[in-house]
Write an enzyme that holds these catalytic residues in place. Structure first.
Site: not given
Ligand code: SDX
Length: 432
Positions: A308, A366
Site C-alpha cells: 500500500h 483487497d
Molecule cells: C487500494 O491509495 C489507497 O488508499 C488505495 C486503496 C483505497 O482504499 O483507495 O487503499 C485501495 O488500491 C489498495 C491497493 C491495491 N493494489 C494491490 O494490491 C496491487 C499490488 N500492490 C502494489 O502494486 C503496490 O503495493 C501499490 C500500488 C499498492 C503501492 O505501490 P507503491 O506505493 O508505488 O509501492 P512501490 O511500487 O514503490 O513498491 C515499493 C517496493 C518495490 O520494490 P523495490 O523497488 O523497493 O525493490 O515494494 C515492491 C515494489 O516492487 N512491491 C511489491 C508489491 N507492492 C510493492 N512487490 C511484490 N508484490 C507487491 N504487491
C-alpha cells in the site's frame, strides 16, 4: 495560518525563501511551497505524489505507520462495529453522525432515488453480453449528465445535495443492471422497502419467476464491506474525481472518471486480480514459486492484495475483513474454501519473508474482500463494481468539499521537462 516557517536557501544564488509550515489537527505538517517558483525559479518534484498534499480536507485521516483510519474523527473499527453504510455515508457527506430523524430522512431520500430513467436502462442493451461491468458502469454514470439537467448547477448547494443523494442511490441500480445484462437476465427493479445492501442483493439475485428472500447475514456482510470501502483520503480515484471536478465538469462526469481510475489492478481492480492470482497459484506448494516471481522485477509479477502506498503496517480494514472472512465462510458453508485457505497460507508465508517484511508489504483491503464477495455469490467481474458502489460515497464527499471551497482552483500540475531543446522544422525531403 502558518505556525512557523522553513527557510530554503539556494547556496548558488544565495536566494532565501521562507516557506510557511501548516499543522493540521493531526498528522504531518505541510510545507506551503506556493511561492517557491516565484522566489527560487524552481518546481518541486514528486512523481506519484508520495509526499505531496494536494489539498486540505476534513473527511478522512490515515496514519500509515500506525495503521489508523478515521472518518470525520471516528475510528474505522468503531464504525465497522457500531454503524451502518447509510449512516457512514451521512457522516462522510455532512460531517457528523446523524440524529435518528436525520438518518431516517436521509435513508428515505436515498430510497426514493433508486430508480434510473428507462432510457438509461436501455443503454445496457447496447453493450456486448461480455462487456466488463466496470466499462458499463463508467459509461452509464457519465451518461447520467444527459438526463438530470435539473441539478447541474455545481454552485447551488441544493443541486449538489440532490446530486449526492441521486448518485449514491442509483449506483447500486446501475451496477445491478450491468450484472443482469451480463447474465442475459431481466433487470430487477429496486424495492424501496429494503435497506441499501438488501436492495442491492435483491436486484442482483432475484428473478421474476420465483420469490427471492435476502439473506440477512449476507446483507450485513455487504454493509460492513461497504463501510470499509467508503472512503480513503486522497487515493488515486478520489484524486481523479477532485481533478476532473476542479475544471467545473458536471459531477456525473467527475464520478465516472473516478470509476475508471478505480478499475486499475494497482487500485480497486486488485480485488478481482487477487482471485485471479490465487487461481493462478493453485496450491500451497506453488507459493514459493510465485513469491520468487514477486521478488524478480523481470517477472513483472506482484502479489495482488499486498502493499500500500500509505499503510506501512497492517491495513486496519484488512484486519476487520480477515475476521469477517472466517465468519461469512463458516456461515455460508464454504469454510473449506480452497481459495481462502490458500490466501491464509500465502499471507502467513509472505509476512515472514524478508522481501515483504523489509518493504512493509502487508495484506491490504483487497486481499480478502474478493473471497467474501465470492462467498456471497458475486462473480469476480463484479468485485471492482462493488468497490465503486461503496467508494461513490467518498468520491461525492470529496467532490462536495472541493466544490464548496471558495479558494478552489483548477488542478494543474507542472513537470520536469527532459525532452529536446528547441530545434527547427526539417522538410521531409531533407530528413535522413
Ligand atoms: C487500494 O491509495 C489507497 O488508499 C488505495 C486503496 C483505497 O482504499 O483507495 O487503499 C485501495 O488500491 C489498495 C491497493 C491495491 N493494489 C494491490 O494490491 C496491487 C499490488 N500492490 C502494489 O502494486 C503496490 O503495493 C501499490 C500500488 C499498492 C503501492 O505501490 P507503491 O506505493 O508505488 O509501492 P512501490 O511500487 O514503490 O513498491 C515499493 C517496493 C518495490 O520494490 P523495490 O523497488 O523497493 O525493490 O515494494 C515492491 C515494489 O516492487 N512491491 C511489491 C508489491 N507492492 C510493492 N512487490 C511484490 N508484490 C507487491 N504487491
Amino acid at each position: 495560518m502558518a505556525d512557523k516557517n522553513f527557510e530554503l536557501l539556494d547556496p548558488a544564488s544565495g536566494k532565501k525563501s521562507l516557506l510557511p509550515v501548516r499543522q493540521g489537527t493531526v498528522g504531518p505538517a505541510v510545507l506551503d511551497i506556493a511561492t517557491i517558483n516565484k522566489d527560487q525559479g524552481v518546481f518541486t518534484f514528486d512523481p506519484g505524489f508520495g509526499v505531496t498534499a494536494a489539498t486540505e480536507s476534513k473527511i478522512t485521516y490515515i496514519d500509515g505507520d500506525a495503521g489508523v483510519l478515521m472518518h470525520r474523527g471516528y475510528p474505522i473499527e468503531q464504525l465497522a462495529e457500531k454503524s451502518s453504510f447509510t449512516e457512514v455515508a451521512y457522516l462522510l457527506l455532512y460531517g457528523d453522525l446523524p440524529t435518528a430523524q436525520a438518518l431516517q430522512e436521509f435513508s428515505l431520500s436515498i430510497g426514493h432515488h433508486t430508480m434510473i430513467n428507462e432510457s438509461l436502462l436501455r443503454f445496457f442493451g447496447g453493450f456486448h453480453h461480455n462487456a466488463h461491468p466496470m466499462a458499463m458502469v463508467s459509461a452509464v454514470v457519465a451518461s447520467m449528465s444527459a438526463f438530470y439537467h435539473d441539478t447541474m448547477d455545481i454552485n447551488n448547494p441544493r443541486h449538489r445535495e440532490i446530486f449526492a443523494h441521486r448518485i449514491i442511490a442509483k449506483i447500486p441500480t446501475i451496477a445491478a443492471a450491468a450484472y443482469k445484462h451480463s447474465l442475459g437476465q431481466p433487470f430487477v427493479y429496486p424495492r424501496n422497502d429494503l435497506d441499501y445492501c438488501a436492495n442491492l442483493l435483491h436486484m442482483f439475485f432475484a428473478v421474476p419467476c420465483e420469490r427471492y428472500e435476502v439473506d440477512a447475514d449476507a446483507a450485513a456482510a455487504l454493509d460492513l464491506l461497504f463501510i470499509l470501502h467508503a472512503d480513503h483520503e486522497q487515493n488515486a480515484s478520489t484524486s481523479t474525481v477532485r481533478l476532473a471536478g476542479s475544471t467545473g465538469a458536471n459531477p456525473y462526469a467527475a464520478i465516472s472518471a473516478g470509476v475508471s481510475a478505480l478499475w486499475g489492478p494497482a487500485h480497486g481492480g486488485a480485488n478481482e486480480a487477487v482471485l485471479d492470482m490465487l487461481e493462478q497459484i493453485g496450491s500451497v506448494d506453488q507459493i514459493p514459486k510465485y513469491l520468487a516471481m514477486a521478488k524478480d522485477k523481470s517477472a513483472h509479477f506482484r502479489l495482488m492484495g499486498f502493499g500500500h502506498r500509505v499503510y506501512k503496517n497492517f491495513d486496519p480494514r484488512a484486519k476487520i475483513i480477515r475476521a469477517m472472512c472466517h465468519k461469512v465462510l463458516a456461515k455460508l458453508g464454504s469454510a473449506d474454501n480452497p481459495l481462502f485457505e490458500l490466501a491464509l497460507k500465502l499471507e502467513e508465508i509472505a509476512l515472514k519473508d524478508e522481501y515483504f517484511v523489509s518493504r512493509k508489504l502487508y495484506p491490504n483491503v483487497d486481499f480478502y474482500s474478493g473471497i467474501i464477495y465470492s462467498a456471497l455469490g458475486i462473480p469476480r467481474s463484479m468485485f471492482t463494481v462493488m468497490f465503486a458502489i461503496a467508494r461513490t460515497v467518498g468520491w461525492v464527499a470529496h467532490w462536495q468539499e472541493m466544490i464548496s471551497d471558495p479558494s478552489m482552483r483548477i488542478g494543474r500540475p507542472r513537470q520536469l521537462y527532459t525532452g529536446p531543446v528547441q530545434r527547427d522544422y526539417v522538410a521531409v525531403a531533407k530528413r535522413g
